[in-house]
Design a protein around this motif. Structure first.
Motif, PDB file in Angstrom:
ATOM      1  N   PRO A   1       3.793   1.064  10.014  1.00  0.00           N
ATOM      2  CA  PRO A   1       4.661   2.193   9.677  1.00  0.00           C
ATOM      3  C   PRO A   1       3.789   3.448   9.633  1.00  0.00           C
ATOM      4  O   PRO A   1       2.568   3.368   9.744  1.00  0.00           O
ATOM      5  N   SER A   2       4.411   4.589   9.458  1.00  0.00           N
ATOM      6  CA  SER A   2       3.642   5.805   9.238  1.00  0.00           C
ATOM      7  C   SER A   2       2.813   5.622   7.957  1.00  0.00           C
ATOM      8  O   SER A   2       3.263   4.976   7.004  1.00  0.00           O
ATOM      9  N   ALA A   3       1.605   6.218   7.938  1.00  0.00           N
ATOM     10  CA  ALA A   3       0.642   5.927   6.862  1.00  0.00           C
ATOM     11  C   ALA A   3       0.779   6.870   5.666  1.00  0.00           C
ATOM     12  O   ALA A   3      -0.208   7.217   5.020  1.00  0.00           O
ATOM     13  N   ASN A   4       1.988   7.285   5.370  1.00  0.00           N
ATOM     14  CA  ASN A   4       2.263   8.080   4.164  1.00  0.00           C
ATOM     15  C   ASN A   4       2.686   7.147   3.037  1.00  0.00           C
ATOM     16  O   ASN A   4       3.128   6.026   3.296  1.00  0.00           O
ATOM     17  N   ALA A   5       2.559   7.614   1.797  1.00  0.00           N
ATOM     18  CA  ALA A   5       3.228   6.910   0.712  1.00  0.00           C
ATOM     19  C   ALA A   5       4.733   7.071   0.955  1.00  0.00           C
ATOM     20  O   ALA A   5       5.176   8.122   1.418  1.00  0.00           O
TER      21      ALA A   5
ATOM     22  N   VAL B   1       5.771  14.119  15.416  1.00  0.00           N
ATOM     23  CA  VAL B   1       6.903  13.371  14.838  1.00  0.00           C
ATOM     24  C   VAL B   1       6.831  11.945  15.388  1.00  0.00           C
ATOM     25  O   VAL B   1       6.186  11.699  16.407  1.00  0.00           O
ATOM     26  N   GLU B   2       7.509  11.011  14.726  1.00  0.00           N
ATOM     27  CA  GLU B   2       7.400   9.607  15.099  1.00  0.00           C
ATOM     28  C   GLU B   2       8.074   9.318  16.450  1.00  0.00           C
ATOM     29  O   GLU B   2       8.793  10.151  16.988  1.00  0.00           O
ATOM     30  N   SER B   3       7.849   8.086  16.900  1.00  0.00           N
ATOM     31  CA  SER B   3       8.397   7.671  18.193  1.00  0.00           C
ATOM     32  C   SER B   3       9.918   7.620  18.171  1.00  0.00           C
ATOM     33  O   SER B   3      10.548   7.473  17.120  1.00  0.00           O
TER      34      SER B   3
ATOM     35  N   ARG C   1      15.593   8.270   1.232  1.00  0.00           N
ATOM     36  CA  ARG C   1      14.992   9.573   1.055  1.00  0.00           C
ATOM     37  C   ARG C   1      13.650   9.554   1.777  1.00  0.00           C
ATOM     38  O   ARG C   1      12.922   8.577   1.767  1.00  0.00           O
ATOM     39  N   HIS C   2      13.307  10.640   2.427  1.00  0.00           N
ATOM     40  CA  HIS C   2      12.185  10.566   3.337  1.00  0.00           C
ATOM     41  C   HIS C   2      11.574  11.931   3.528  1.00  0.00           C
ATOM     42  O   HIS C   2      12.222  12.941   3.287  1.00  0.00           O
ATOM     43  N   TYR C   3      10.328  11.954   3.976  1.00  0.00           N
ATOM     44  CA  TYR C   3       9.666  13.184   4.409  1.00  0.00           C
ATOM     45  C   TYR C   3       9.634  14.259   3.335  1.00  0.00           C
ATOM     46  O   TYR C   3       9.553  15.438   3.644  1.00  0.00           O
TER      47      TYR C   3
ATOM     48  N   PRO D   1       6.109  13.188   3.398  1.00  0.00           N
ATOM     49  CA  PRO D   1       6.090  13.536   4.829  1.00  0.00           C
ATOM     50  C   PRO D   1       5.091  12.671   5.584  1.00  0.00           C
ATOM     51  O   PRO D   1       4.041  12.311   5.040  1.00  0.00           O
ATOM     52  N   SER D   2       5.383  12.343   6.827  1.00  0.00           N
ATOM     53  CA  SER D   2       4.477  11.515   7.617  1.00  0.00           C
ATOM     54  C   SER D   2       3.152  12.246   7.836  1.00  0.00           C
ATOM     55  O   SER D   2       3.119  13.467   7.915  1.00  0.00           O
ATOM     56  N   PRO D   3       2.052  11.476   7.918  1.00  0.00           N
ATOM     57  CA  PRO D   3       0.724  12.087   8.040  1.00  0.00           C
ATOM     58  C   PRO D   3       0.368  12.406   9.489  1.00  0.00           C
ATOM     59  O   PRO D   3       0.516  11.563  10.367  1.00  0.00           O
TER      60      PRO D   3
ATOM     61  N   ALA E   1       0.828  -1.217   0.000  1.00  0.00           N
ATOM     62  CA  ALA E   1       0.000   0.000   0.000  1.00  0.00           C
ATOM     63  C   ALA E   1       0.854   1.256   0.000  1.00  0.00           C
ATOM     64  O   ALA E   1       0.529   2.242  -0.641  1.00  0.00           O
ATOM     65  N   LYS E   2       1.971   1.242   0.736  1.00  0.00           N
ATOM     66  CA  LYS E   2       2.758   2.483   0.804  1.00  0.00           C
ATOM     67  C   LYS E   2       4.022   2.419  -0.033  1.00  0.00           C
ATOM     68  O   LYS E   2       4.815   3.353  -0.005  1.00  0.00           O
ATOM     69  N   ASN E   3       4.192   1.308  -0.749  1.00  0.00           N
ATOM     70  CA  ASN E   3       5.327   1.213  -1.658  1.00  0.00           C
ATOM     71  C   ASN E   3       6.653   1.268  -0.907  1.00  0.00           C
ATOM     72  O   ASN E   3       7.597   1.950  -1.317  1.00  0.00           O
ATOM     73  N   ARG E   4       6.705   0.542   0.196  1.00  0.00           N
ATOM     74  CA  ARG E   4       7.868   0.643   1.075  1.00  0.00           C
ATOM     75  C   ARG E   4       8.882  -0.432   0.732  1.00  0.00           C
ATOM     76  O   ARG E   4       8.529  -1.573   0.475  1.00  0.00           O
ATOM     77  N   PRO E   5      10.196  -0.087   0.732  1.00  0.00           N
ATOM     78  CA  PRO E   5      11.226  -1.104   0.499  1.00  0.00           C
ATOM     79  C   PRO E   5      11.143  -2.189   1.573  1.00  0.00           C
ATOM     80  O   PRO E   5      10.985  -1.873   2.752  1.00  0.00           O
TER      81      PRO E   5
END
Ligand code: TXA
Ligand code: MG
Length: 355
Positions: A151-155, A188-190, A245-247, A159-161, A58-62
């Motif tokens: 994980p965070s629910a962003n693609a 911000v995340e934990s 690469r992130h956020y 940026p994290s949602p 769903a989020k295209n995560r490695p």
């Protein structure tokens, strides 16, 4: 679902929606978006390979970036994941007493008999776990009676949602349900810590500051070591997520550090011929407005406010179709460490004013 720590939910609509989401997690291999106090999560059963595959898809995560397991209570952690005779290492005791439920994630060993999907841990010998503080998150996990990988629910790379609408923008059509719990309080995340090594390590700065970990963690945590900020692609890294690469918004992010009042933003615009571009500025304490900047947002002056506003404001100005987003960097103490960690990754360029 026969959970021993069933939550009490007085509102009928909330109860109906929570039960529907819990049924998806418990009965299917689908995933749902849900609020936590840090950022929105994309949850699926941590016990099912197919559910975890749905998350990555769903989020295209490695697939080499492991997920955090979320439990509703220590008793659920023990009942569902840990071997019967296992005691959580003592080094964690003061941290868990102080910060759970809350934005602290710890590493525990993966046992040979572990019911966790191997895809959750991405072949690490450890797994990451936390008890979120958000009532919706905890109710969802308790009702589904299942540890939830999230994980965070962003693609991936976005940026994290911190709002349900952010999750919708990134994942609409890819997931069956999002629970809307309003804006995330921390933003911000934990914080991810590893107490299984000596000295213990901080793998990702986050909602709990390293100052507070040193202060409340007991003797061993006074010497906590910070994992290095970046890692090359080929390097084996302690926290696999840190190398990607992130956020990143679509617009180019230019982060200013040690730059006084921010006169350097104007200087940058002129030097790079950006006078006809649409520019946004996310400011804090010191930067000032400029006629060369069309969109301006105030992130606030306290670390807590900046953490809460950061991702939402990056998304908001990005939606307005700006070409460049200038951001006022802040001090790396307390909440500033997590904020600057996220901003350095979001940034296409970091301008050091040398002040
Ligand atoms: O606040 C949060 O932690 C949010 C909410 C939804 O709970 N979740 C989150 O998950 O940020 P995610 O997947 O975006 O980040 C998980 C981080 C990554 O940096 C990952 O590499 C690290 O935790 N991690 C997970 N398991 C690990 C392990 N066994 N060893 C080292 N790092 C691990
Ligand atoms: Mg993430």
């Amino acid at each position: 679902f026969g959970s021993s720590d069933e939550p009490i939910i007085s509102d009928a609509v909330t109860r109906k929606n929570l039960l529907a989401a819990a049924a998806i997690l418990h009965d299917t291999t689908d995933v749902v978006g849900f609020p936590t106090e840090t950022v929105y999560g994309l949850g699926g059963s941590a016990l099912s390979d197919e559910s975890v595959r749905s998350i990555y898809r769903a989020k295209n995560r490695p697939a080499d970036n492991p997920l955090i397991v979320h439990v509703s209570s220590l008793s659920q952690l023990k009942r569902k994941i840990l071997p019967e005779d296992y005691e959580i290492p003592e080094i964690y005791t003061p941290l868990l007493a102080k910060f759970w439920p809350g934005p602290l994630t710890i590493l525990l060993p993966v046992f040979p008999s572990s019911p966790l999907s191997l895809l959750v841990t991405a072949n690490q010998p450890t797994f990451a776990v936390r008890i979120p503080a958000h009532p919706v998150a905890r109710a969802l996990i308790a009702l589904s009676d299942t540890p939830i990988a999230a994980p965070s629910a962003n693609a991936s790379t976005r940026p994290s949602p911190t709002l349900a609408s952010h999750v919708y923008a990134d994942l609409q059509g890819r997931i069956p349900m999002i629970l809307d719990g309003g804006a995330c309080d921390v933003g911000v995340e934990s914080t991810v810590v590893d107490g299984l090594v000596s000295p213990p390590m901080l793998l990702r700065p986050g909602g709990i500051s390293v100052e507070d970990i040193r202060k409340f963690g007991g003797l061993a945590w006074e010497n906590v070591v910070l994992a290095k900020k970046t890692a090359g692609k080929m390097e084996a890294v302690r926290t696999p997520g840190m190398k990607y690469r992130h956020y990143s918004p679509k617009a180019k992010v230019v982060l200013f550090v040690n730059s006084g009042t921010g006169a350097r933003v104007e200087e940058y615009i002129i030097k790079n011929g950006l006078q006809n571009k649409k520019c946004a500025l996310l400011k804090s304490r010191f930067f000032e407005s400029s006629p060369l900047i069309q969109v301006e947002r105030d992130m606030g002056t306290t670390g807590a406010d900046i953490s809460r506003n950061l991702f939402a404001m990056l998304r908001e100005v990005d939606e307005m179709g700006v070409d460049v987003i200038f951001v006022e960097g802040i001090d790396e103490s307390n909440e500033g460490l997590a904020v600057m960690n996220r901003l350095s990754k979001a940034a296409g360029e970091i301008v050091d004013g040398g002040l």
